[in-house]
Design a protein around this motif. Structure first.
Motif, PDB file in Angstrom:
ATOM      1  N   LEU A 110       0.838  -1.196   0.000  1.00  0.00           N
ATOM      2  CA  LEU A 110       0.000   0.000   0.000  1.00  0.00           C
ATOM      3  C   LEU A 110       0.876   1.250   0.000  1.00  0.00           C
ATOM      4  N   VAL A 111       1.844   1.262   0.932  1.00  0.00           N
ATOM      5  CA  VAL A 111       2.734   2.408   1.055  1.00  0.00           C
ATOM      6  C   VAL A 111       3.579   2.577  -0.210  1.00  0.00           C
ATOM      7  N   LEU A 112       4.158   1.471  -0.673  1.00  0.00           N
ATOM      8  CA  LEU A 112       5.061   1.554  -1.831  1.00  0.00           C
ATOM      9  C   LEU A 112       4.333   2.048  -3.069  1.00  0.00           C
ATOM     10  N   PHE A 126       2.897  15.694  12.938  1.00  0.00           N
ATOM     11  CA  PHE A 126       1.530  15.206  12.771  1.00  0.00           C
ATOM     12  C   PHE A 126       1.095  14.246  13.877  1.00  0.00           C
ATOM     13  N   SER A 127       2.023  13.530  14.479  1.00  0.00           N
ATOM     14  CA  SER A 127       1.604  12.552  15.482  1.00  0.00           C
ATOM     15  C   SER A 127       1.793  13.071  16.893  1.00  0.00           C
ATOM     16  N   VAL A 128       2.980  13.654  17.176  1.00  0.00           N
ATOM     17  CA  VAL A 128       3.249  14.060  18.548  1.00  0.00           C
ATOM     18  C   VAL A 128       2.624  15.418  18.836  1.00  0.00           C
ATOM     19  N   TRP A 129       2.841  16.361  17.922  1.00  0.00           N
ATOM     20  CA  TRP A 129       2.420  17.731  18.177  1.00  0.00           C
ATOM     21  C   TRP A 129       0.930  17.929  17.913  1.00  0.00           C
ATOM     22  N   LEU A 130       0.488  17.603  16.688  1.00  0.00           N
ATOM     23  CA  LEU A 130      -0.912  17.818  16.331  1.00  0.00           C
ATOM     24  C   LEU A 130      -1.799  16.649  16.749  1.00  0.00           C
ATOM     25  N   LEU A 176       3.434   1.694  13.581  1.00  0.00           N
ATOM     26  CA  LEU A 176       2.796   0.414  13.252  1.00  0.00           C
ATOM     27  C   LEU A 176       1.838   0.561  12.059  1.00  0.00           C
ATOM     28  N   SER A 177       1.323  -0.576  11.585  1.00  0.00           N
ATOM     29  CA  SER A 177       0.445  -0.508  10.421  1.00  0.00           C
ATOM     30  C   SER A 177      -1.017  -0.698  10.811  1.00  0.00           C
ATOM     31  N   VAL A 178      -1.259  -1.090  12.049  1.00  0.00           N
ATOM     32  CA  VAL A 178      -2.639  -1.230  12.547  1.00  0.00           C
ATOM     33  C   VAL A 178      -2.647  -0.686  13.977  1.00  0.00           C
ATOM     34  N   LEU A 192      -5.249   2.656   6.330  1.00  0.00           N
ATOM     35  CA  LEU A 192      -4.966   3.851   5.542  1.00  0.00           C
ATOM     36  C   LEU A 192      -4.345   4.931   6.417  1.00  0.00           C
ATOM     37  N   ARG A 193      -4.952   5.134   7.600  1.00  0.00           N
ATOM     38  CA  ARG A 193      -4.440   6.162   8.508  1.00  0.00           C
ATOM     39  C   ARG A 193      -2.984   5.889   8.895  1.00  0.00           C
ATOM     40  N   HIS A 194      -2.656   4.603   9.064  1.00  0.00           N
ATOM     41  CA  HIS A 194      -1.281   4.268   9.451  1.00  0.00           C
ATOM     42  C   HIS A 194      -0.321   4.370   8.283  1.00  0.00           C
TER      43      HIS A 194
END
Lengths: 330, 285
Positions: free
Chosen positions: A107-109, A162-166, A173-175, A190-192
């Motif tokens: 998915l990512v690639l 995006f993860s720590v601050w906001l 992880l992927s899930v 998708l979110r991950h």
């Protein structure tokens, strides 16, 4: 048609030889390593308290006692029958591990590959068409900055923002952690995948955009564009009809050549996001001296890269009639 | 680094733009040199721990803040950059030399040599760089030797391909054909007539190899295949910072990475200018 088949066949043979070379080189490098798999995986303290029989059993498991040549030939014979051996760390067939990990990464690639390709092509065409003016300067500056940025640092930065601050996106992880496999929805996945894919897309753009820009500048200063201008064609029509079409050919090559870079980048990015994909498995296998797994991953990624190059070569002929004719004449 | 200054200053007379480029090259060289020297001098300070000042945010006393062992991040960053620059220069030089030799042999040495070397180039380009660096580093037992060998032995392929292409074209040039007819030996033709022609591209390739080298060095170190954890390398610093990110210690990752980007971009810009200065097509731009 016959020529195309002949061409493809020759390329396939070359590819097989290259894959053989890749496996030999990888195997040689791994067995030349002075790092002892027993020391790294079992540890000095545990080894000291073991009986010689236990140690001998472990040595047999990690393949330390077999001479490299017979070990390689054994691997090769198995590999030709489609069996890449058993991963020493995961205790599963290598192909199963790779398949599972690849399914995690795909998915990512794919997202990163498509986004960086389309965006890179667009930016490159724009920069080339507006050569020397502000869009060109901005795009060039961006490319320069990005090509000097380590992918893993960019990943850390995005993670911080995006993860720590906001707090908008998950940290890794992927899930979602601690969730049952059945309860995980596609939206969760998708979110991950957003941040790893975003990182790889941002870094992948630079190379494609810069090369497309060079080609575009060549096209824009050509005689046929000058003639089109003299006919009174609009700038838009010139870019779309003459620029875009002529830049498409090298763009195909660039796009397929970027496969290797994206896989390489994913090794680093997956490590930052603890994303359980192929890249992370490669790092684990390397750190744990898991020879069969690392060998399998290298051969499979090399095969993906070579297939990408082959597709590019074939598309080249499909997209440009001159190349088809050239092959026939020869 | 000395060559780029010479090229910059020796030909600085004609035109303003050329002078500006020369000036830029001198400045870039000086900055990089300063970072390298200060890093070597600060090597002791980078390892100094002081638990009375741990986890300080960036401020007047410590511009880049301090980490959980009270080490000054500015000193660590400079020491890491210095190490990176030294490894980068060494590996880029080795890679470029390998590329020059193989590219020349491939183009001059006849069909068989060309086939073998082209095959090797395809082979090296087929494995993703970071995987290859990992593998070579493992073969050399990690550490400084592993990283240096890994980066040096994996980056020559693309430049070798460029040089091969150049020399293949050059072989049909009238002056080379004339030299052959006059009975000049192959080796002499390569050294006297071909090297000067490919030198600008070689030099540019060498400088532009540096960003790749330094990025892969830090990447592989970050993954744990490179420099040992006790070295103040950028990869080590960033990998350690990962544990402290979620607790809000952003400065551990931000400044070291940013300085690395600056150094790499500086080198890339320098390479770009050297290319413009030595390329006849953009000579008078």
């Amino acid at each position: 048609m016959k020529h195309r088949l002949w061409f493809t066949g020759k390329k396939l043979i070359r590819m097989a030889l290259l894959l053989l070379g890749v496996s030999i080189v990888t195997f040689l490098l791994m067995s030349a390593s002075p790092l002892d798999p027993l020391q790294t995986n079992v540890g000095q303290a545990a080894l000291g308290s073991m009986s010689p029989e236990q140690i001998a059993k472990l040595e047999a498991y990690w393949g330390v006692d077999t001479p490299p040549l017979s070990r390689y030939i054994g691997w090769l014979l198995d590999a030709l029958r489609g069996n890449l051996g058993v991963s020493l760390l995961y205790r599963q067939p290598v192909l199963a591990v790779i398949g599972e990990r690849l399914a995690g990464s795909v998915l990512v690639l794919l997202a990163a590959w498509v986004i960086s390709g389309v965006l890179g092509l667009t930016l490159g065409i724009l920069a080339g068409a507006f050569r020397g003016r502000w869009p060109d300067r901005v795009i060039r500056g961006y490319c320069l900055l990005i090509s000097g940025t380590p992918a893993f640092w960019l990943a850390i930065l995005l993670l911080l923002i995006f993860s720590v601050w906001l707090g908008w996106l998950p940290v890794g992880l992927s899930v979602p952690a601690g969730m049952e496999a059945a309860a995980v929805t596609f939206a969760d996945r998708l979110r991950h995948a957003v941040l790893p894919a975003l990182t790889l897309s941002i870094t992948g753009v630079a190379n494609i955009a810069l090369h497309t820009r060079e080609k575009m500048i060549g096209v824009m200063s050509s005689d046929y564009v000058l003639f089109a201008r003299a006919r009174g064609e609009s700038e838009r029509a010139i870019i779309l009809r003459h620029g875009f079409r002529n830049v498409l050919l090298p763009a195909i090559t660039l796009q397929f050549a970027s496969v290797s870079e994206i896989i390489g980048g994913s090794v680093l990015v997956e490590q930052v996001f603890s994303y359980p994909g192929l890249g992370q498995a490669a790092v684990t296998a390397g750190l744990g001296s898991d020879l069969p797994l690392l060998l399998g991953i290298t051969v499979v990624t090399a095969a993906i890269v070579f297939i990408g190059n082959l597709i590019a070569d074939l598309l080249y002929g499909a997209a440009d009639p001159r190349i088809r004719k050239g092959a026939v004449r020869r | 680094m000395n060559e780029e200054w010479n090229i910059g200053t020796r030909e600085a007379e004609p035109g303003n733009r050329r002078r500006r480029m020369g000036l830029f090259l001198v400045c870039a060289g000086l900055v990089l040199l300063a970072v390298m020297v200060s890093g070597i001098l600060l090597d002791g300070a980078a390892a100094e721990t002081d638990f009375s000042r741990k986890n300080l945010a960036p401020g007047a006393g410590h511009l880049f803040g301090t980490d959980w062992m009270g080490r000054d991040m500015l000193a660590r960053t400079l020491a890491g950059l210095s190490l990176s620059i030294r490894i980068g220069v060494l590996t880029a030089a080795v890679s470029a030399a390998v590329a020059l030799v193989l590219g020349t042999v491939s183009a001059v040495g006849g069909r068989k040599a060309d086939a073998v070397i082209s095959w090797c180039i395809d082979l090296v380009m087929g494995i993703p760089h970071i995987l290859l660096v990992m593998l070579i580093s493992l073969a050399f037992g990690k550490g400084v030797a592993g990283v240096t060998a890994g980066v040096a032995l994996s980056h020559w392929a693309s430049l070798a391909r460029v040089i091969r292409g150049e020399i293949l074209q050059l072989r049909q040039a009238p002056y080379i054909l004339t030299a052959q007819k006059l009975g000049v030996s192959r080796m002499r033709i390569a050294v006297r007539h071909m090297f000067p022609h490919v030198f600008p591209q070689f030099l540019t390739g060498l400088i532009l190899l540096f960003p790749h080298a330094i990025l892969h060095e830090s990447g592989v170190t970050f993954l744990g295949f490179g420099l040992p954890p006790e070295q103040p390398a950028i990869g080590v610093i960033l990998s350690e910072s990962m544990q402290y990110l979620t607790t809000g210690k952003w400065w551990l990752a931000l400044f070291p990475g940013l300085s690395l980007v600056l150094v790499v971009v500086l080198f890339a810009m320098a390479g770009e200018r050297v290319r413009k200065l030595t390329d006849p097509a953009s000579f008078h731009e």
